[in-house]
Design a protein around this motif. Sequence first.
Motif, PDB file in Angstrom:
ATOM      1  N   ARG A 161      -1.806  -8.129 -18.018  1.00 27.74           N
ATOM      2  CA  ARG A 161      -2.383  -6.877 -18.507  1.00 27.74           C
ATOM      3  C   ARG A 161      -2.014  -6.643 -19.974  1.00 27.74           C
ATOM      4  O   ARG A 161      -2.830  -6.121 -20.747  1.00 27.74           O
ATOM      5  CB  ARG A 161      -1.907  -5.715 -17.637  1.00 27.74           C
ATOM      6  N   LEU A 162      -0.790  -7.010 -20.350  1.00 23.14           N
ATOM      7  CA  LEU A 162      -0.400  -6.881 -21.751  1.00 23.14           C
ATOM      8  C   LEU A 162      -1.285  -7.760 -22.630  1.00 23.14           C
ATOM      9  O   LEU A 162      -1.719  -7.340 -23.714  1.00 23.14           O
ATOM     10  CB  LEU A 162       1.073  -7.251 -21.932  1.00 23.14           C
ATOM     11  N   ASP A 163      -1.570  -8.982 -22.170  1.00 21.20           N
ATOM     12  CA  ASP A 163      -2.458  -9.865 -22.927  1.00 21.20           C
ATOM     13  C   ASP A 163      -3.831  -9.230 -23.102  1.00 21.20           C
ATOM     14  O   ASP A 163      -4.439  -9.319 -24.180  1.00 21.20           O
ATOM     15  CB  ASP A 163      -2.594 -11.217 -22.221  1.00 21.20           C
ATOM     16  N   CYS A 164      -4.315  -8.580 -22.055  1.00 26.57           N
ATOM     17  CA  CYS A 164      -5.626  -7.925 -22.136  1.00 26.57           C
ATOM     18  C   CYS A 164      -5.593  -6.751 -23.115  1.00 26.57           C
ATOM     19  O   CYS A 164      -6.548  -6.528 -23.869  1.00 26.57           O
ATOM     20  CB  CYS A 164      -6.064  -7.448 -20.755  1.00 26.57           C
ATOM     21  N   VAL A 165      -4.487  -5.992 -23.116  1.00 29.72           N
ATOM     22  CA  VAL A 165      -4.367  -4.874 -24.055  1.00 29.72           C
ATOM     23  C   VAL A 165      -4.352  -5.386 -25.485  1.00 29.72           C
ATOM     24  O   VAL A 165      -4.994  -4.818 -26.382  1.00 29.72           O
ATOM     25  CB  VAL A 165      -3.089  -4.057 -23.751  1.00 29.72           C
ATOM     26  N   VAL A 166      -3.624  -6.478 -25.729  1.00 28.55           N
ATOM     27  CA  VAL A 166      -3.589  -7.071 -27.067  1.00 28.55           C
ATOM     28  C   VAL A 166      -4.976  -7.546 -27.468  1.00 28.55           C
ATOM     29  O   VAL A 166      -5.433  -7.323 -28.604  1.00 28.55           O
ATOM     30  CB  VAL A 166      -2.572  -8.228 -27.112  1.00 28.55           C
ATOM     31  N   ASP A 167      -5.683  -8.210 -26.546  1.00 29.18           N
ATOM     32  CA  ASP A 167      -7.040  -8.676 -26.847  1.00 29.18           C
ATOM     33  C   ASP A 167      -7.961  -7.505 -27.164  1.00 29.18           C
ATOM     34  O   ASP A 167      -8.768  -7.569 -28.104  1.00 29.18           O
ATOM     35  CB  ASP A 167      -7.596  -9.468 -25.664  1.00 29.18           C
ATOM     36  N   ASP A 168      -7.855  -6.436 -26.372  1.00 31.88           N
ATOM     37  CA  ASP A 168      -8.698  -5.262 -26.616  1.00 31.88           C
ATOM     38  C   ASP A 168      -8.393  -4.636 -27.970  1.00 31.88           C
ATOM     39  O   ASP A 168      -9.296  -4.172 -28.677  1.00 31.88           O
ATOM     40  CB  ASP A 168      -8.502  -4.230 -25.508  1.00 31.88           C
ATOM     41  N   SER A 169      -7.110  -4.617 -28.347  1.00 33.44           N
ATOM     42  CA  SER A 169      -6.732  -4.047 -29.640  1.00 33.44           C
ATOM     43  C   SER A 169      -7.323  -4.865 -30.780  1.00 33.44           C
ATOM     44  O   SER A 169      -7.789  -4.311 -31.789  1.00 33.44           O
ATOM     45  CB  SER A 169      -5.209  -3.985 -29.765  1.00 33.44           C
ATOM     46  N   ARG A 170      -7.337  -6.174 -30.626  1.00 31.92           N
ATOM     47  CA  ARG A 170      -7.954  -7.020 -31.645  1.00 31.92           C
ATOM     48  C   ARG A 170      -9.462  -6.788 -31.711  1.00 31.92           C
ATOM     49  O   ARG A 170     -10.051  -6.793 -32.791  1.00 31.92           O
ATOM     50  CB  ARG A 170      -7.644  -8.488 -31.345  1.00 31.92           C
ATOM     51  N   LEU A 171     -10.059  -6.584 -30.560  1.00 30.43           N
ATOM     52  CA  LEU A 171     -11.493  -6.301 -30.541  1.00 30.43           C
ATOM     53  C   LEU A 171     -11.803  -4.959 -31.197  1.00 30.43           C
ATOM     54  O   LEU A 171     -12.818  -4.809 -31.884  1.00 30.43           O
ATOM     55  CB  LEU A 171     -11.999  -6.306 -29.097  1.00 30.43           C
ATOM     56  N   GLY A 225     -30.206   7.184 -27.713  1.00 29.85           N
ATOM     57  CA  GLY A 225     -28.788   6.913 -27.740  1.00 29.85           C
ATOM     58  C   GLY A 225     -28.502   5.536 -28.309  1.00 29.85           C
ATOM     59  O   GLY A 225     -29.378   4.656 -28.342  1.00 29.85           O
ATOM     60  N   PRO A 226     -27.282   5.300 -28.786  1.00 29.31           N
ATOM     61  CA  PRO A 226     -26.937   3.984 -29.337  1.00 29.31           C
ATOM     62  C   PRO A 226     -26.901   2.933 -28.245  1.00 29.31           C
ATOM     63  O   PRO A 226     -26.652   3.229 -27.083  1.00 29.31           O
ATOM     64  CB  PRO A 226     -25.548   4.232 -29.932  1.00 29.31           C
ATOM     65  N   GLU A 227     -27.170   1.690 -28.641  1.00 31.93           N
ATOM     66  CA  GLU A 227     -27.095   0.612 -27.684  1.00 31.93           C
ATOM     67  C   GLU A 227     -25.656   0.410 -27.238  1.00 31.93           C
ATOM     68  O   GLU A 227     -24.720   0.601 -27.991  1.00 31.93           O
ATOM     69  CB  GLU A 227     -27.623  -0.680 -28.322  1.00 31.93           C
ATOM     70  N   GLU A 228     -25.498   0.008 -25.987  1.00 31.91           N
ATOM     71  CA  GLU A 228     -24.161  -0.209 -25.455  1.00 31.91           C
ATOM     72  C   GLU A 228     -23.520  -1.409 -26.138  1.00 31.91           C
ATOM     73  O   GLU A 228     -24.149  -2.465 -26.304  1.00 31.91           O
ATOM     74  CB  GLU A 228     -24.223  -0.438 -23.945  1.00 31.91           C
ATOM     75  N   TRP A 229     -22.270  -1.243 -26.565  1.00 32.76           N
ATOM     76  CA  TRP A 229     -21.573  -2.343 -27.227  1.00 32.76           C
ATOM     77  C   TRP A 229     -21.209  -3.389 -26.197  1.00 32.76           C
ATOM     78  O   TRP A 229     -20.717  -3.097 -25.108  1.00 32.76           O
ATOM     79  CB  TRP A 229     -20.315  -1.821 -27.910  1.00 32.76           C
ATOM     80  N   VAL A 230     -21.492  -4.642 -26.517  1.00 35.74           N
ATOM     81  CA  VAL A 230     -21.214  -5.756 -25.615  1.00 35.74           C
ATOM     82  C   VAL A 230     -20.097  -6.588 -26.216  1.00 35.74           C
ATOM     83  O   VAL A 230     -20.195  -7.033 -27.369  1.00 35.74           O
ATOM     84  CB  VAL A 230     -22.467  -6.638 -25.417  1.00 35.74           C
ATOM     85  N   PRO A 231     -18.997  -6.805 -25.481  1.00 38.11           N
ATOM     86  CA  PRO A 231     -17.892  -7.592 -26.032  1.00 38.11           C
ATOM     87  C   PRO A 231     -18.307  -9.044 -26.246  1.00 38.11           C
ATOM     88  O   PRO A 231     -19.256  -9.531 -25.626  1.00 38.11           O
ATOM     89  CB  PRO A 231     -16.795  -7.466 -24.966  1.00 38.11           C
ATOM     90  N   PRO A 232     -17.613  -9.751 -27.122  1.00 39.08           N
ATOM     91  CA  PRO A 232     -17.952 -11.147 -27.392  1.00 39.08           C
ATOM     92  C   PRO A 232     -17.804 -12.012 -26.152  1.00 39.08           C
ATOM     93  O   PRO A 232     -17.130 -11.653 -25.184  1.00 39.08           O
ATOM     94  CB  PRO A 232     -16.940 -11.549 -28.480  1.00 39.08           C
ATOM     95  N   ASP A 233     -18.454 -13.190 -26.200  1.00 37.16           N
ATOM     96  CA  ASP A 233     -18.341 -14.135 -25.090  1.00 37.16           C
ATOM     97  C   ASP A 233     -16.880 -14.524 -24.885  1.00 37.16           C
ATOM     98  O   ASP A 233     -16.119 -14.726 -25.835  1.00 37.16           O
ATOM     99  CB  ASP A 233     -19.166 -15.392 -25.389  1.00 37.16           C
TER     100      ASP A 233
END
Length: 507
Positions: A62-72, A10-18
């Motif tokens: 939570r909105l900030d987190c959604v925006v950050d996730d969308s950028r990621l 299986g593919p390696e698990e994606w790790v978000p940036p620091d």
Amino acid sequence: MEDYGEPPDGPEEWVPPDGHERADQSPLTPPSASPASGGGDAAAADDAADADTAVVDVLRDRLDCVVDDSRLIAAAEASRLRGVYLMLQDALEHPGIFIPNAGGLTRADLSGESEGWVRSSLAQEIGAALGVTKGHAAGLLNDAEALCETLPATLDALDAGKITRQHADAMIRQAVSLNADEVAAFEAKALPKAICQSPTQFSRAVVKIREGLFPDTITKRRTEAVKERRVDCYGTHDGMGVLAVHAPIEVVQSLHNAARLTARALKAAGDERTLAQIETDTIIDALMIGFTNDSDQKPGGAPGVGVPGVGASGVGADRLGGIRPTVYVTVPVMTLLGHSDEPGHLDGYGPIDPDVARELAARAPSFTRLLTHPETGAVLSVGRDSYTVPADLKRAVQLRDETCIGIGCDRPATLCDLDHREEWQHGGQTSLHNIQAACEQHHMIRHNTTWTVTVTDDNDIIWISPLGRTYRVPRTSNVQFAAGTATTKHDDTANDERKELPNTPPF
């Protein structure tokens, strides 16, 4: 989507940036009400205001987190595209991995056809690993090449999370056929718009930008686009389907406007259907009446009878009566007799309502009996006597395979090539065991690349990729044929005991 793939690792698990923190996933819990104080209503109002303020603060976080996730997500997509592009360059520099008889060759040694097969083989490799179709993966390859080679600033903006993949797609579409200098000028003017507009707004604005910069190219692009006109058909949920017509926009809009005007007129006259329903039925009527082979067919009824009616499909009996089915509709015999509500099976789609199955069967001009073993005299093998597949064998293969045997491919077997598993020139026989349904693309991939195909004892298809990954394609049809005495000559019909079923259905 069915899990047809069985990759060894299986593919390696994606790790978000620091520095990336996942949003708190727990539901909001309203603050508990404080005991009533002497303030009465005023105190209660203050408590409610404090609670709202706390909720607003949490929602902002939570909105900030959604925006950050969308950028990621955008950054991850840019990384994926760069990775796909690097795979393409590696594959073209080492073509012997993906196509036969190319060991030691490099990209400079490849003909245009050979390079095409390397790309096709790699697209299947990527598509199988990602669980998408080969066509989708081929589009991913093309997009990666366009962004990395001609639209680098757009790819950088995607990587930075300033734009979405939809913005990038619009840029790619409009950059087609422009030379390097033109693309650079186009990107410089269009990209700032992409950063400050929604994908929907930008998809319209970018067309105007392109036409404003290079108005002389529209005629050529229009001519090429018209050559790609086509009709797509696919099934959706609950026995429904979509027929998509890709044609010149003025033609499509004229059709839609005609249907819409007709719907409004009928609605104003008291038609109880919704506007959407009338529009749909208007287009269906126009197509079916135009396609009918019955000279005495009249709208709204059976041949020669102008009486409106609604069939089991719910779209009018005449609309089904105007066509002659050219696909297989398998109807259990007890359903056909009206003693069971077991669904029928529409080739290339799946289960359909038993009433619709019975109505289609009633209008079919002839029947083919489908059993779980060969009918006496059915030609399921002609050995080495003929490369051409006889009609009985062709029908058996189509019923057994139902769709193309390719990974992720759902093209109906009735529209596929009949492929010899062991090639004819290498001694393969024209028999049920050695013939399989494969669309043109998967047929050619098997013969022109290093992909290999085997069949398991339970008749599943096993594909082995150039990179050594293994994918199982299970059968979707339950039609099987038991071993029996088969004729060895196509013209040996002296003992043929098959009987024609009556044209009138037995119900």
